[in-house]
Design a protein around this motif. Sequence first.
Motif, PDB file in Angstrom:
ATOM      1  N   LEU A  14       0.829  -1.207   0.000  1.00  0.00           N
ATOM      2  CA  LEU A  14       0.000   0.000   0.000  1.00  0.00           C
ATOM      3  C   LEU A  14       0.862   1.256   0.000  1.00  0.00           C
ATOM      4  O   LEU A  14       0.554   2.246  -0.679  1.00  0.00           O
ATOM      5  N   MET A  15       1.942   1.236   0.771  1.00  0.00           N
ATOM      6  CA  MET A  15       2.849   2.383   0.793  1.00  0.00           C
ATOM      7  C   MET A  15       3.460   2.612  -0.587  1.00  0.00           C
ATOM      8  O   MET A  15       3.595   3.758  -1.035  1.00  0.00           O
ATOM      9  N   TYR A  16       3.830   1.524  -1.248  1.00  0.00           N
ATOM     10  CA  TYR A  16       4.410   1.633  -2.582  1.00  0.00           C
ATOM     11  C   TYR A  16       3.400   2.219  -3.568  1.00  0.00           C
ATOM     12  O   TYR A  16       3.730   3.095  -4.387  1.00  0.00           O
ATOM     13  N   MET A  17       2.156   1.752  -3.483  1.00  0.00           N
ATOM     14  CA  MET A  17       1.123   2.236  -4.392  1.00  0.00           C
ATOM     15  C   MET A  17       0.753   3.691  -4.118  1.00  0.00           C
ATOM     16  O   MET A  17       0.274   4.399  -5.003  1.00  0.00           O
ATOM     17  N   GLU A  65       0.766  13.092  -1.595  1.00  0.00           N
ATOM     18  CA  GLU A  65       1.456  14.089  -0.776  1.00  0.00           C
ATOM     19  C   GLU A  65       1.142  13.873   0.688  1.00  0.00           C
ATOM     20  O   GLU A  65       0.003  13.617   1.079  1.00  0.00           O
ATOM     21  N   GLY A  66       2.163  13.986   1.485  1.00  0.00           N
ATOM     22  CA  GLY A  66       2.001  13.933   2.928  1.00  0.00           C
ATOM     23  C   GLY A  66       1.771  12.553   3.499  1.00  0.00           C
ATOM     24  O   GLY A  66       1.412  12.423   4.656  1.00  0.00           O
ATOM     25  N   VAL A  67       1.954  11.512   2.727  1.00  0.00           N
ATOM     26  CA  VAL A  67       1.744  10.160   3.238  1.00  0.00           C
ATOM     27  C   VAL A  67       3.011   9.712   3.959  1.00  0.00           C
ATOM     28  O   VAL A  67       4.017   9.461   3.338  1.00  0.00           O
ATOM     29  N   LYS A  68       2.921   9.628   5.267  1.00  0.00           N
ATOM     30  CA  LYS A  68       4.082   9.245   6.072  1.00  0.00           C
ATOM     31  C   LYS A  68       3.798   8.014   6.923  1.00  0.00           C
ATOM     32  O   LYS A  68       4.698   7.260   7.260  1.00  0.00           O
ATOM     33  N   ASP A  69       2.549   7.871   7.321  1.00  0.00           N
ATOM     34  CA  ASP A  69       2.208   6.810   8.253  1.00  0.00           C
ATOM     35  C   ASP A  69       2.227   5.460   7.560  1.00  0.00           C
ATOM     36  O   ASP A  69       1.656   5.302   6.503  1.00  0.00           O
ATOM     37  N   CYS A  70       2.867   4.472   8.186  1.00  0.00           N
ATOM     38  CA  CYS A  70       3.016   3.168   7.547  1.00  0.00           C
ATOM     39  C   CYS A  70       1.881   2.221   7.867  1.00  0.00           C
ATOM     40  O   CYS A  70       1.837   1.122   7.353  1.00  0.00           O
ATOM     41  N   GLU A  71       0.960   2.597   8.741  1.00  0.00           N
ATOM     42  CA  GLU A  71      -0.059   1.659   9.166  1.00  0.00           C
ATOM     43  C   GLU A  71      -1.057   1.429   8.047  1.00  0.00           C
ATOM     44  O   GLU A  71      -1.594   2.353   7.453  1.00  0.00           O
TER      45      GLU A  71
END
Length: 248
Positions: free
Chosen positions: A223-226, A231-237
């Motif tokens: 999901l993080m890769y996609m 913008e602003g996506v930092k949270d890994c959960e």
Amino acid sequence: MRGLYKGIGSPMMGLTFINAIVFGVQGNAMRMLGVDTPVHQFLAGAAAGLIQCVICCPMELAKTRMQMQGTGEKSASRRMYRNSLDCLIRIHRKEGVRGINRGMVTTVIRETPGFGVYFLTYDTLTRALGCDADDGYIIPKLLLAGGMSGMASWISTYPVDVIKSRLQADGVGGANRYDGIMDCVRQSWRREGWRAFTRGLTSTLLRAFPVNATTFATVTLFLMYMREDDEGVKDCEAMRPSLQHSSL
């Protein structure tokens, strides 16, 4: 070696769909609930666990029957089922829809709170560990959080799983021993005491950690890769509303 993998066909057929349903329902439920709170994490996970029982129960019935094949009063050399699909077909012909859903009540009792604990534990641990997208140790943290979540989920509902497994295996190679859930509980307690409800827990936990560590880490990293262009996506959960621009 083949004996160690008896019944593997059923999980291989069902787990892809189960995980797709679980993570899809949980993500959409969190989006509908709006606010990311521990209670909402539990409720969203419980909803996911409830819905996937439709696939989980027949899948585990076939797995149990395949693993029990050749045991009991009948000849150990007799093979009733060629594979997991053949097992379900034969059960359906003999017992109908009710037969392939044997153990559904206990499956629902196990899976609904179990998946609530599953996602609640993962959310709590990823927050505590400080999983950020730019963290150099993000993968070990995700593996730890996922593995511990799986173990917590199994510990919370394992006695119910024991009863479910005994009911689904009941009648294999001989006559039925149990009249229902409560009769199974009473007989198990009478013969074995409280240890009956923890039998096999160690091997289950040894399996739960690597399986769920891999599952959660893979889903979260994918999901993080996609979303890496958001913008602003930092949270890994994996399921937080902060990532709802392209949430599950």
